[in-house]
Write a protein that holds these residues in place. Structure first.
Motif, short mmCIF file in Angstrom:
data_model
loop_
_atom_site.label_atom_id
_atom_site.label_comp_id
_atom_site.label_asym_id
_atom_site.label_seq_id
_atom_site.Cartn_x
_atom_site.Cartn_y
_atom_site.Cartn_z
N GLN A 1 0.87 -1.06 0.13
CA GLN A 1 0.03 -0.10 -0.19
C GLN A 1 0.93 1.25 0.08
O GLN A 1 0.64 1.96 -1.07
CB GLN A 1 -1.00 -0.13 1.21
CG GLN A 1 -1.78 1.28 1.37
CD GLN A 1 -2.76 1.32 2.70
OE1 GLN A 1 -2.96 0.16 2.98
NE2 GLN A 1 -2.78 2.48 2.99
N ASP A 2 2.01 1.27 0.91
CA ASP A 2 2.88 2.62 0.92
C ASP A 2 3.62 2.69 -0.22
O ASP A 2 3.90 3.58 -0.91
CB ASP A 2 3.82 2.18 2.32
CG ASP A 2 3.10 2.59 3.38
OD1 ASP A 2 1.95 3.29 3.40
OD2 ASP A 2 3.58 2.24 4.66
N ALA A 3 3.91 1.40 -1.06
CA ALA A 3 4.63 1.62 -2.35
C ALA A 3 3.68 1.99 -3.33
O ALA A 3 4.35 2.99 -4.14
CB ALA A 3 4.98 0.16 -2.69
N VAL A 4 2.68 1.84 -3.51
CA VAL A 4 1.63 2.46 -4.27
C VAL A 4 1.39 3.82 -4.14
O VAL A 4 1.44 4.58 -4.97
CB VAL A 4 0.33 1.68 -4.32
CG1 VAL A 4 -0.71 2.44 -5.23
CG2 VAL A 4 0.51 0.17 -4.89
N LYS A 5 1.36 4.28 -2.71
CA LYS A 5 1.15 5.60 -2.48
C LYS A 5 2.45 6.49 -2.93
O LYS A 5 2.29 7.54 -3.51
CB LYS A 5 0.93 5.72 -0.87
CG LYS A 5 0.56 7.35 -0.69
CD LYS A 5 0.46 7.32 0.97
CE LYS A 5 -0.41 6.56 1.46
NZ LYS A 5 -0.91 6.60 3.13
N LEU A 6 3.60 5.84 -2.42
CA LEU A 6 4.85 6.62 -2.82
C LEU A 6 4.93 6.75 -4.34
O LEU A 6 5.34 7.92 -4.95
CB LEU A 6 6.12 5.79 -2.21
CG LEU A 6 7.53 6.28 -2.71
CD1 LEU A 6 7.75 7.24 -1.96
CD2 LEU A 6 8.51 5.11 -2.62
N ALA A 7 4.89 5.77 -5.19
CA ALA A 7 4.79 5.79 -6.69
C ALA A 7 3.85 6.69 -7.24
O ALA A 7 4.34 7.66 -8.03
CB ALA A 7 4.56 4.56 -7.38
#
Length: 79
Positions: A26-32
């Motif tokens: 979830q945080d990886a998607v938000k970061l990207a």
């Protein structure tokens, strides 16, 4: 609202980013997504970048010379 990624290649990319950064998926998607949105906001359209560059580097005034084969041969030192 949940986000479901149906594309295996995209899910794999998210997993790679999460693992590389030590994040949840979830945080990886938000970061990207945040990074992509920020990148797009700071980017000027090509037309504006060229206009600004042309103001700094204007075309030289016309010389009246004809740019034909003879002209280019003379520039390169060919007979």
């Amino acid at each position: 609202m949940p986000l479901y990624i149906r594309d295996d290649a995209t899910a794999e990319l998210v997993a790679q980013l999460a693992k590389a950064r030590g994040l949840t998926k979830q945080d990886a998607v938000k970061l990207a997504v945040t990074a992509e949105l920020a990148r797009g906001q700071n980017e000027k359209p090509l037309r504006e970048r060229i206009r600004a560059w042309r103001e700094i580097h204007p075309f030289p005034p016309p010389t009246g010379l004809k740019a034909d084969k003879g002209f280019f041969d003379d520039l390169s030192g060919e007979p």
